[in-house]
Motif scaffolding. Structure first.
Motif, mmCIF file in Angstrom:
data_model
loop_
_atom_site.group_PDB
_atom_site.id
_atom_site.type_symbol
_atom_site.label_atom_id
_atom_site.label_comp_id
_atom_site.label_asym_id
_atom_site.label_seq_id
_atom_site.Cartn_x
_atom_site.Cartn_y
_atom_site.Cartn_z
ATOM 1 N N UNK A 210 0.878 -1.170 0.353
ATOM 2 C CA UNK A 210 -0.233 0.257 -0.215
ATOM 3 C C UNK A 210 0.802 1.245 -0.432
ATOM 4 N N UNK A 211 1.614 1.417 0.838
ATOM 5 C CA UNK A 211 3.072 2.298 0.750
ATOM 6 C C UNK A 211 3.034 2.575 -0.198
ATOM 7 N N UNK A 212 4.129 1.721 -0.919
ATOM 8 C CA UNK A 212 4.447 1.369 -2.189
ATOM 9 C C UNK A 212 3.895 2.435 -3.205
ATOM 10 N N UNK A 213 2.332 1.660 -3.078
ATOM 11 C CA UNK A 213 1.714 2.634 -4.570
ATOM 12 C C UNK A 213 1.718 4.254 -4.422
ATOM 13 N N UNK A 247 12.247 4.651 6.619
ATOM 14 C CA UNK A 247 12.064 5.824 7.511
ATOM 15 C C UNK A 247 10.825 5.007 8.216
ATOM 16 N N UNK A 248 9.618 5.321 7.109
ATOM 17 C CA UNK A 248 8.201 5.205 7.594
ATOM 18 C C UNK A 248 7.297 3.761 7.453
ATOM 19 N N UNK A 249 8.150 2.566 7.603
ATOM 20 C CA UNK A 249 7.597 0.913 7.815
ATOM 21 C C UNK A 249 7.163 0.906 9.862
ATOM 22 N N UNK A 297 0.061 12.925 7.949
ATOM 23 C CA UNK A 297 1.174 11.811 7.787
ATOM 24 C C UNK A 297 1.908 11.272 6.839
ATOM 25 N N UNK A 298 0.240 11.110 5.511
ATOM 26 C CA UNK A 298 0.961 10.317 4.478
ATOM 27 C C UNK A 298 1.748 11.588 4.002
ATOM 28 N N UNK A 299 1.165 12.784 3.981
ATOM 29 C CA UNK A 299 2.613 14.480 3.561
ATOM 30 C C UNK A 299 3.548 13.971 4.339
ATOM 31 N N UNK A 300 3.864 12.871 4.487
ATOM 32 C CA UNK A 300 5.577 12.628 4.810
ATOM 33 C C UNK A 300 5.737 11.728 3.936
ATOM 34 N N UNK A 356 3.601 10.039 18.189
ATOM 35 C CA UNK A 356 5.232 10.731 17.888
ATOM 36 C C UNK A 356 5.104 8.840 16.427
ATOM 37 N N UNK A 357 6.369 9.035 15.452
ATOM 38 C CA UNK A 357 7.288 8.585 14.878
ATOM 39 C C UNK A 357 7.729 7.222 16.148
ATOM 40 N N UNK A 358 7.210 6.200 16.572
ATOM 41 C CA UNK A 358 8.311 5.567 17.940
ATOM 42 C C UNK A 358 9.830 5.653 17.782
#
Length: 362
Positions: A210-213, A247-249, A297-300, A356-358
């Motif tokens: 999904x993130x790949x797309x 970085x976003x996994x 967050x999607x805009x990261x 926050x991001x872990x």
């Protein structure tokens, strides 16, 4: 062709198993759209737009309001005039089928005044020092995101600073990942490893696709080559989106863990609920210290592509990837970009620390 009253607009077309549009919150508030099991496409003069029929209905495609189109499981025919219109509107298009590993991509031609970032990307990839630096930046953020389940993250980052090749960096990342996944599965009380055939791994894989797309869309949109990554050697598959995903996994891992802990363990439902949770998480506001912006967050993901582009074009001396963190004052660092879709700070409170991001630091 469907009757006019049965044709959905982009705002109406929201369906979990069929069509899904996603407003990009950027200039013009354009939307991305994927159309499953496409059947036919015709231009409708009354609607002044193209109408696509698919397994489940029909939707009007106003190209002035679209920034990306994906046809999934396509079986119909695309008129040449439609491709001409896509090129005119600078809209990338992807055709994907379940059993085809690499999607077909329609890449709009560059404008005469476009910067040649593709040549620079390939030259940087051939440069061992620059390629190693980019890989180090990506994996460093990946390791920081592992911090909750990786107590040796500082030691791993210290070792990585001395690496002079991508192979050395990947070796450190592999060792860190082995420890991370052991602790991550233990926290879920799951007796499995990352490579086993297990429902939770299916959910993680689905989230990755999904993130790949999303990343592939922005890579193509900004005229980068998806097949010339910096962490992976082969150029026979679109590796760059997977590089930029590192970085976003944590977004995928956090969503899958949350759904599993809610008692959903059946594979199909686990995958579905994980993807739904990812979509919710991607829409949440987060603060980006690197640009002093509040964005969703999607805009990261879009920002990661912009960060790489700015570094490749030597607009900045360092690669500054956008990650979420605590709000702070002062002047923003010179990162060479700003993230589209900024939310005015006066209308929003900064995100709470638990969002926050872990591993994120203030």
């Amino acid at each position: 062709m469907s009757d006019l009253e049965n044709i959905q607009t982009l705002d109406q077309a929201q369906h979990a198993n069929f069509i899904w549009t996603w407003k990009s919150n950027g200039r013009g508030n354009k939307a991305s759209i994927w159309i499953p099991y496409f059947d036919s496409l015709e231009k409708n003069k009354k609607l002044k737009s193209w109408v696509a029929e698919y397994n489940g209905g029909a939707v009007a495609l106003d190209l002035n309001k679209i920034d990306f189109i994906m046809f999934y499981g396509a079986c119909g025919q695309l008129p040449l005039e439609f491709l001409d219109d896509l090129a005119r509107h600078q809209i990338p298009m992807m055709i994907h089928r379940r059993n085809v590993p690499s999607p077909y991509v329609f890449y709009p031609p560059s404008k005469s005044d476009d910067v040649d970032v593709l040549t620079t990307q390939i030259l940087f990839r051939k440069n061992v020092i620059k390629r190693t630096y980019i890989a180090r930046c990506l994996i460093r953020e990946r390791l920081h995101a592992m911090q909750r389940f990786l107590p040796t993250v500082d030691k791993a980052c210290f070792k990585m600073n001395k690496c002079r090749s991508v192979a050395e960096i990947r070796n450190i990342e592999a060792n860190a990942s082995a420890q991370f996944w052991k602790n991550w599965f233990s926290d879920l009380e799951v007796d499995a490893s990352r490579r086993e055939d297990h429902p939770i791994n299916k959910a993680l894989d689905a989230g990755s696709k999904f993130l790949f797309g999303i990343l592939l869309r922005w890579v193509l949109f900004h005229k980068l080559s998806p097949c010339h990554g910096f962490l992976h050697e082969p150029s026979s598959y679109p590796s760059l989106p997977y590089d930029l995903m590192e970085p976003y996994r944590y977004i995928i891992e956090r969503a899958a863990a949350r759904v599993w802990k809610n008692g959903i363990t059946a594979e199909r439902q686990l995958v579905t609920e994980t993807l739904s949770q990812i979509k919710i998480d991607l829409d949440e506001p987060v603060y980006v210290p690197a640009t002093l912006q509040l964005v969703r967050r999607k805009n990261l993901l879009h920002g990661a592509v912009l960060a790489l582009r700015a570094y490749l074009l030597e607009q900045v001396p360092r690669l500054v990837l956008p990650v979420e963190g605590m709000r702070k004052g002062g002047r923003p660092p010179n990162c060479g970009y700003s993230i589209p879709g900024e939310i005015p700070l006066r209308k929003q409170k900064s995100p709470a620390g638990d969002e926050l991001r872990p591993g994120a630091k203030s």
